[in-house]
Design an enzyme around this catalytic site. Structure first.
Site, PDB file in Angstrom:
ATOM      1  N   HIS A  68       0.836  -1.207   0.000  1.00 46.59           N
ATOM      2  CA  HIS A  68       0.000   0.000   0.000  1.00 46.59           C
ATOM      3  C   HIS A  68       0.867   1.251   0.000  1.00 46.59           C
ATOM      4  O   HIS A  68       1.911   1.278   0.634  1.00 46.59           O
ATOM      5  CB  HIS A  68      -0.859   0.064   1.274  1.00 46.59           C
ATOM      6  CG  HIS A  68      -1.952  -0.929   1.289  1.00 46.59           C
ATOM      7  ND1 HIS A  68      -3.188  -0.676   0.760  1.00 46.59           N
ATOM      8  CD2 HIS A  68      -1.998  -2.188   1.773  1.00 46.59           C
ATOM      9  CE1 HIS A  68      -3.950  -1.744   0.914  1.00 46.59           C
ATOM     10  NE2 HIS A  68      -3.253  -2.678   1.536  1.00 46.59           N
ATOM     11  N   TYR A 196      -9.675   4.360   7.887  1.00 47.63           N
ATOM     12  CA  TYR A 196     -10.044   4.656   9.273  1.00 47.63           C
ATOM     13  C   TYR A 196     -11.193   5.658   9.253  1.00 47.63           C
ATOM     14  O   TYR A 196     -11.158   6.622   8.482  1.00 47.63           O
ATOM     15  CB  TYR A 196      -8.864   5.299  10.007  1.00 47.63           C
ATOM     16  CG  TYR A 196      -7.655   4.400  10.211  1.00 47.63           C
ATOM     17  CD1 TYR A 196      -7.466   3.723  11.409  1.00 47.63           C
ATOM     18  CD2 TYR A 196      -6.690   4.241   9.217  1.00 47.63           C
ATOM     19  CE1 TYR A 196      -6.351   2.913  11.626  1.00 47.63           C
ATOM     20  CE2 TYR A 196      -5.574   3.432   9.417  1.00 47.63           C
ATOM     21  CZ  TYR A 196      -5.415   2.770  10.622  1.00 47.63           C
ATOM     22  OH  TYR A 196      -4.309   1.975  10.820  1.00 47.63           O
ATOM     23  N   PRO A 288      -4.377  -0.660  18.971  1.00 43.51           N
ATOM     24  CA  PRO A 288      -4.103  -1.052  17.588  1.00 43.51           C
ATOM     25  C   PRO A 288      -4.266   0.076  16.563  1.00 43.51           C
ATOM     26  O   PRO A 288      -3.938  -0.118  15.395  1.00 43.51           O
ATOM     27  CB  PRO A 288      -5.116  -2.176  17.335  1.00 43.51           C
ATOM     28  CG  PRO A 288      -6.168  -2.024  18.374  1.00 43.51           C
ATOM     29  CD  PRO A 288      -5.526  -1.378  19.555  1.00 43.51           C
ATOM     30  N   LYS A 292       0.891  -0.693  15.322  1.00 45.15           N
ATOM     31  CA  LYS A 292       2.304  -0.681  15.697  1.00 45.15           C
ATOM     32  C   LYS A 292       2.795  -1.901  16.477  1.00 45.15           C
ATOM     33  O   LYS A 292       3.996  -2.154  16.550  1.00 45.15           O
ATOM     34  CB  LYS A 292       2.601   0.555  16.566  1.00 45.15           C
ATOM     35  CG  LYS A 292       2.481   1.865  15.817  1.00 45.15           C
ATOM     36  CD  LYS A 292       3.553   1.959  14.775  1.00 45.15           C
ATOM     37  CE  LYS A 292       3.446   3.197  13.934  1.00 45.15           C
ATOM     38  NZ  LYS A 292       4.043   3.023  12.608  1.00 45.15           N
ATOM     39  N   TYR A 380       3.459   6.807  10.663  1.00 44.17           N
ATOM     40  CA  TYR A 380       2.691   5.612  10.293  1.00 44.17           C
ATOM     41  C   TYR A 380       3.638   4.601   9.639  1.00 44.17           C
ATOM     42  O   TYR A 380       3.533   3.393   9.875  1.00 44.17           O
ATOM     43  CB  TYR A 380       1.543   5.980   9.360  1.00 44.17           C
ATOM     44  CG  TYR A 380       0.495   4.896   9.255  1.00 44.17           C
ATOM     45  CD1 TYR A 380      -0.442   4.707  10.266  1.00 44.17           C
ATOM     46  CD2 TYR A 380       0.444   4.050   8.150  1.00 44.17           C
ATOM     47  CE1 TYR A 380      -1.395   3.707  10.183  1.00 44.17           C
ATOM     48  CE2 TYR A 380      -0.512   3.039   8.051  1.00 44.17           C
ATOM     49  CZ  TYR A 380      -1.422   2.877   9.073  1.00 44.17           C
ATOM     50  OH  TYR A 380      -2.366   1.881   8.996  1.00 44.17           O
TER      51      TYR A 380
END
Ligand code: RFL
Ligand code: PHB
Length: 389
Positions: A68, A196, A288, A292, A380
């Site tokens: 991704h 998200y 979560p 990580k 991220y």
């Protein structure tokens, strides 16, 4: 080496050490089938992908994993925005399930005929602050003792290793969040991106395991249980938290797994006591939201294996001595970004109108500022590993 725990941290450590000529015994309290049945992480940072590749564990991941460029955030009534990790960091991350990594690790261990004792009971690290540590346990009814140079505590948050650090030495930092994530796995094609969602009804997340396997989560009250969530109710609630065009794109079907996980941030310091070294969830837990936890387990193991290689190869203890500080610098970066994303994306019980407004404008800022997007993309993707220096 004695390695307590055969999850991803323990099995990866054993694999990397073997490749460096350092032998270990892994003691795992559960059966292999049980370990493989746990559905957990799915998102791998570029650094994690590299470590797996460098240690002969990349072949299936590169074939079956899904690379991704970034992830998407949507929030009620607004246009979605994409956090472009590839653009800002120049690297892609990978959707590849922890279950698959665990299978790959067991397969590699079987090929090298590694000693992995499962269903080991009553495992106890002993004399960890002395020069002669050992581990006692029971296996298939027999009492056993394993003498070793070092013990790696890779036994997760509920393990025994951390408790071998005296209370006067151990410092603990903890934050418990007032909600959990209800997750389901379903044999349906996923959305093309990880998305998200922040919605007045609560947080939601769309993720994937393969082109035919989807993973979805919704925020639920802590006291909720899966019995309250027949599939139909789950899908209706999930779709209600996404904007129309995404909700319409979600393909529903029967769930093949359903569970609720509480959210917590926790760090134990130091990560070393004498000849005991903690790695992974044994030393820290993150909610979560930042994806990580597994990635931190891998970076701890990377630092620890490098330090052990320097010890056995060159007789240098410098990296072992610096392990806790170095690992914790990376841990706290991930703890901080996971906490921040959790705050940004969830609806907290008792949130005031002020809190709500501040959250909205923070989302507004992240979606409209190049700098804010770059900062989130960098974290991220995961901070780079430190050099050995
Ligand atoms: P684990 O996986 O808990 O493994 C520890 C092992 O030790 C064994 N054990 C013992 N063995 C011997 N004696 C004892 N006394 C023992 N006590 C325990 C256990 O049986 C087990 O096999 O820890 P490890 O290896 O440190 O790995 C950590 C990861 O599993 C964890 O951080 C991630 O799953 C967290 N996580 C995620 N991480 C990511 O990087 N990306 C994600 O997308 C992501 N999503 C998630 C997640 C965790 C979740 N849950 C359910 C906690 C999503 C969820 C829902
Ligand atoms: C997952 O695919 O399980 C997943 C993805 C992203 C997260 C957490 C879990 O932040």
């Amino acid at each position: 080496m004695a390695i307590i725990g055969g999850g991803p941290a323990g099995m990866l450590l054993s694999e990397i050490l073997h490749r460096a000529g350092i032998e270990s015994v892994v003691l795992e309290q559960r059966s292999r089938a049980y370990v493989l049945s746990r559905i957990r992480a799915g998102v791998l940072e570029p650094g994690t992908v590299e470590v797996l590749r460098q240690n002969g564990l990349g072949e299936r991941m590169d074939r079956e994993g899904h690379a991704h460029d970034g992830m998407r955030i949507v929030w009620a009534g607004r246009a979605s925005f994409f956090i472009d990790v590839k653009k800002h960091v120049g690297k892609r991350f990978m959707a590849y399930g922890q279950t698959n990594i665990q299978e790959d690790l067991f397969a590699a261990a079987d090929r090298r005929k590694a000693v992995v004792l499962d269903e080991a009971e009553d495992v106890r690290p002993v004399d960890v602050a002395s020069d002669k540590p050992h581990v006692t346990f029971r296996h298939r009814g027999a009492s056993m003792r394993l003498d070793c140079d070092f013990i790696a505590g890779c036994d997760g948050f509920h393990g025994v290793s951390r408790r071998a650090i005296p209370p006067a030495v151990l410092r603990e930092y903890e934050k418990v969040y007032p909600f959990g994530w209800l997750g389901i796995l379903s044999e349906t094609p996923p959305l093309p991106e990880i998305v998200y969602a922040n919605h007045p009804r609560g947080f939601a997340l769309a993720s994937m395991r393969s082109p035919t396997l989807s993973r979805y989560y919704i925020q639920v009250p802590l006291e909720d249980n899966t019995g309250n969530w027949p599939d139909e109710r789950f899908w209706t609630e999930l779709k209600a938290r996404y904007p129309r065009e995404l909700a319409d794109a979600i393909v529903t079907g029967p769930s093949i797994e359903k569970s609720i996980a509480p959210l917590r941030s926790y760090v134990a310091e130091p990560m070393r006591h004498g000849r005991l070294f903690l790695a992974g969830d044994a030393a820290h837990i993150v909610p979560p939201t930042g994806a990580k936890g597994l990635n931190l387990a891998v970076s701890d193991v990377f630092y620890l294996s490098r330090a052990l290689e320097a010890f056995y190869g060159r007789g240098s203890s410098a990296l072992l001595d610096g392990y806790s500080d170095m690992a914790l610098r990376r841990v706290w970066n991930s703890v901080r970004i996971s906490w921040w994303l959790t705050n940004l994306l969830h609806r907290f019980p008792g949130m005031s109108e002020f809190d709500q407004r501040a959250q909205e404008f923070e989302l507004q800022y992240v979606s409209s500022s190049h700098h804010a997007e770059a900062a989130l993309a960098e974290q991220y993707a995961g901070m780079p590993f430190e050099e050995a220096a």
